[in-house]
Design an enzyme around this catalytic site. Sequence first.
Site, mmCIF file in Angstrom:
data_model
loop_
_atom_site.group_PDB
_atom_site.id
_atom_site.type_symbol
_atom_site.label_atom_id
_atom_site.label_comp_id
_atom_site.label_asym_id
_atom_site.label_seq_id
_atom_site.Cartn_x
_atom_site.Cartn_y
_atom_site.Cartn_z
ATOM 1 N N ARG A 98 51.144 32.361 14.142
ATOM 2 C CA ARG A 98 50.094 33.284 14.565
ATOM 3 C C ARG A 98 49.166 32.569 15.545
ATOM 4 N NH1 ARG A 98 49.838 38.441 14.229
ATOM 5 N NH2 ARG A 98 47.580 38.401 13.866
ATOM 6 N N HIS A 116 53.427 20.614 15.901
ATOM 7 C CA HIS A 116 54.027 21.324 17.033
ATOM 8 C C HIS A 116 55.252 20.558 17.510
ATOM 9 C CE1 HIS A 116 54.157 23.991 20.485
ATOM 10 N NE2 HIS A 116 54.298 22.932 21.259
ATOM 11 N N LEU A 151 45.267 26.943 22.345
ATOM 12 C CA LEU A 151 46.592 26.958 21.713
ATOM 13 C C LEU A 151 47.273 25.609 21.885
ATOM 14 C CD1 LEU A 151 48.901 28.557 20.329
ATOM 15 C CD2 LEU A 151 49.701 29.158 22.630
ATOM 16 N N ASP A 152 47.605 24.973 20.747
ATOM 17 C CA ASP A 152 48.277 23.669 20.740
ATOM 18 C C ASP A 152 47.527 22.645 21.584
ATOM 19 O OD1 ASP A 152 50.326 24.776 19.163
ATOM 20 O OD2 ASP A 152 51.413 25.457 20.938
#
Length: 223
Positions: A98, A116, A151-152
């Site tokens: 998500r 990740h 994100l990441d």
Amino acid sequence: MEKHELKPARVVILISGGGTNLQTIIDQQEAGKLPITICAVISNRDDVQGIQRAQKHNIPVIVLEHNQFPSRESFDGRLQDIIDSQNPDIVVLAGFMRILTPDFTRHYEGKMINIHPSLLPHYQGLHTHRRVLEAGDLKHGATVHFVTAQLDGGPAIIQSSIEVEKSDSEESLKEKVLRQEHKIFPLAIRWLAEKRVVMREEKAFLDGEELAVGGVQFDKNEI
């Protein structure tokens, strides 16, 4: 003077899939290698193997299906309420698929980590194995990082690298990277539980020393 031992850190783990990283964390906790208590496993899907993995070890499971909410914000708000009810010290995203809202990530900043499948900051987002092959990269790997609104993009704690062979496919890279994930994810959780690693001003520090962009390089250090 008697040494004061830290209480086990309270951990909530979020999943969306098979839960192999979850299983590794459970196994290491039960073997006495992680000073944590897993308070709950939360899944945004009700049909994944990770749920059975948690139940097999008598860990409370909460299913919160995102498609039952009208917006990302409403889902994240309810998810935050559930997590906070567990009073966690650490929130672990173990394959939680998500994109989280900025308000949610700010709420847990410094105590929420993710793994990740790439050598961040390279290949943020999806399809990392395919992108590595298309680029002809010679190295690939996995990164554990603090979660921020980007994100990441939060500061890295630890990375592990693998060599990319000419014979590799997306599937073979996935398997090789996953084996590295199982090595570095519990280690990062242990550092966080022991308060050895912290996040300050968008940077990660281990034992008081600021970490480089990729974090600790697992394949270059004896740990």
